[in-house]
Design a protein around this motif. Structure first.
Motif, PDB file in Angstrom:
ATOM      1  N   ALA A 122       7.072   6.850  -0.293  1.00 45.27           N
ATOM      2  CA  ALA A 122       6.852   6.542   1.124  1.00 45.27           C
ATOM      3  C   ALA A 122       7.702   5.353   1.549  1.00 45.27           C
ATOM      4  O   ALA A 122       8.245   5.320   2.668  1.00 45.27           O
ATOM      5  N   LEU A 123       7.824   4.378   0.664  1.00 47.91           N
ATOM      6  CA  LEU A 123       8.657   3.205   0.984  1.00 47.91           C
ATOM      7  C   LEU A 123      10.120   3.606   1.113  1.00 47.91           C
ATOM      8  O   LEU A 123      10.837   3.108   2.000  1.00 47.91           O
ATOM      9  N   ALA A 124      10.576   4.508   0.251  1.00 42.60           N
ATOM     10  CA  ALA A 124      11.959   4.967   0.333  1.00 42.60           C
ATOM     11  C   ALA A 124      12.241   5.648   1.671  1.00 42.60           C
ATOM     12  O   ALA A 124      13.307   5.462   2.264  1.00 42.60           O
TER      13      ALA A 124
ATOM     14  N   PRO B 158       8.435 -12.312  -1.595  1.00 40.52           N
ATOM     15  CA  PRO B 158       9.380 -11.982  -2.678  1.00 40.52           C
ATOM     16  C   PRO B 158       9.173 -10.594  -3.270  1.00 40.52           C
ATOM     17  O   PRO B 158      10.139  -9.872  -3.539  1.00 40.52           O
ATOM     18  N   GLU B 159       7.896 -10.192  -3.441  1.00 41.18           N
ATOM     19  CA  GLU B 159       7.650  -8.866  -4.023  1.00 41.18           C
ATOM     20  C   GLU B 159       8.055  -7.751  -3.056  1.00 41.18           C
ATOM     21  O   GLU B 159       8.473  -6.668  -3.484  1.00 41.18           O
ATOM     22  N   HIS B 160       7.939  -8.018  -1.759  1.00 42.99           N
ATOM     23  CA  HIS B 160       8.376  -7.025  -0.769  1.00 42.99           C
ATOM     24  C   HIS B 160       9.896  -6.821  -0.857  1.00 42.99           C
ATOM     25  O   HIS B 160      10.384  -5.689  -0.817  1.00 42.99           O
TER      26      HIS B 160
ATOM     27  N   GLY C 275       0.793  -1.222   0.000  1.00 47.41           N
ATOM     28  CA  GLY C 275       0.000   0.000   0.000  1.00 47.41           C
ATOM     29  C   GLY C 275       0.825   1.271   0.000  1.00 47.41           C
ATOM     30  O   GLY C 275       0.277   2.358  -0.228  1.00 47.41           O
ATOM     31  N   LEU C 276       2.119   1.156   0.268  1.00 39.96           N
ATOM     32  CA  LEU C 276       2.973   2.347   0.244  1.00 39.96           C
ATOM     33  C   LEU C 276       3.434   2.621  -1.179  1.00 39.96           C
ATOM     34  O   LEU C 276       3.802   1.695  -1.926  1.00 39.96           O
TER      35      LEU C 276
END
Length: 336
Positions: A30-32, A46-48, A25-26
């Motif tokens: 935002a994830l960075a 794996p996708e995370h 959802g990020l």
């Protein structure tokens, strides 16, 4: 999550702990931001893993990823350096990786990184030495007519310099031991150039010093002993310039007179051979006929050594001044 944070603290990892589901959802920005302040991600799919690697790379980090299962392959492929386990890892993981640990020991990664940094360091040393030598030779040959002087080298003398200095001594720079503190430096950018503007300016300085010293020696020799004497004196001075310049190539930032000064035995053997061969060329009759040289007196040799050592002394003085300026800034920063 609390257990993950406790384990991270026990391992000395400073930062937050998060789980893979929090990544969902990020958006990428935002994830960075999240990965910058996070030490541990647990229970990641794996996708995370792949998104975390991409976020780190987007922030300019050099990313290494280790894994052994098929689900690690996408992140291994995306990372700058994918590290697979050689014993327990799957074939898919090994194919996706850029580095395979044959012993499955993470400590091996540290040794591999150190070896890689040392190799890169030695490549830079070799390039710096070769370029400064060639710049000095070119400026000497091209500068002589500008000052109304004849070319101070014969063709065979130039070839001799290339053989004895660009040969064994230069190659021994490739087996230099790792410099002190090499593992304390941050990762080098994948876009970093070997020849930066600052580095080129230093090489030009070395080349100008060599050319000025060699041409000055040639002019002085021509006025005090004739053409053959001047050529021999200039030729010997230029060879000795390379003797001292190789120490500049060994230490770009700190002093050349460091704890590693005598550690490369192969380099010292090569330099000793250079000096012996140069003495033979200057003083042995058959070699004099080939290289168009004449015998020099001990005073002449001392003059050549004094002039040639200027390239090392000037560079050491520059480093000393830079150290004083940097130290002063650090002291001022510490007192503010």
């Amino acid at each position: 999550k609390g257990r993950n944070a406790a384990i991270a603290r026990d391992l000395g990892l400073a930062g937050e702990a998060h789980e893979g589901r929090e990544v969902e959802g990020l958006d990428q920005a935002a994830l960075a931001d999240l990965v910058e302040r996070t030490a541990v991600f647990a229970r990641v799919a794996p996708e995370h893993k792949m998104r975390i690697v991409e976020a780190l790379k987007a922030r300019g980090h050099v990313v290494a990823m280790t894994g052994d299962g098929v689900n690690d392959a996408p992140a291994l492929k995306t990372a700058d350096i994918g590290v697979a386990m050689g014993i327990t890892g799957t074939e898919v993981t090994k194919e996706a990786a850029t580095l395979v640990l044959t012993d499955d020991n993470f400590a091996t990664i540290v040794g591999a990184v150190k070896e890689g940094r040392t190799i890169y360091d030695n490549i830079v040393k070799f390039v710096r030495f070769q370029l400064s030598t060639n710049i000095g030779a070119i400026l000497t040959v091209l500068g002589a007519p500008l000052f109304g002087l004849a070319t101070p080298f014969t063709a065979i003398q130039i070839l001799w310099v290339n053989i004895i200095m660009d040969g064994p001594p230069a190659m021994t720079l490739g087996v230099e031991p790792a410099r002190h503190g090499i593992m304390d430096a941050p990762p080098r950018s994948s876009e970093a150039a070997i020849l930066t503007g600052t580095r080129l300016l230093r090489l030009m300085l070395f080349g100008v010093l060599m050319a000025a010293g060699t041409l000055g020696t040639y002019a002085w020799g021509h006025a005090h002993g004739g053409h053959d004497y001047a050529v021999t004196l200039a030729f010997t001075t230029f060879v000795l310039f390379q003797f001292f310049n190789i120490f500049n190539a060994r230490a770009e930032h700190g002093s050349a007179f460091n704890r590693q000064f005598f550690r490369n035995g192969k380099l010292w053997l090569a330099l000793a051979a250079v000096v012996v061969l140069q003495v033979v060329v200057v003083h042995w009759g058959p070699a004099q006929a080939i290289f168009d040289t004449v015998s020099l007196t001990p005073q002449d040799w001392a003059l050549s050594v004094a002039i040639a050592s200027s390239t090392l002394l000037v560079e050491e003085a520059r480093k000393w001044v830079a150290w004083l300026v940097l130290g002063g800034r650090q002291n001022r920063a510490g007192s503010d």
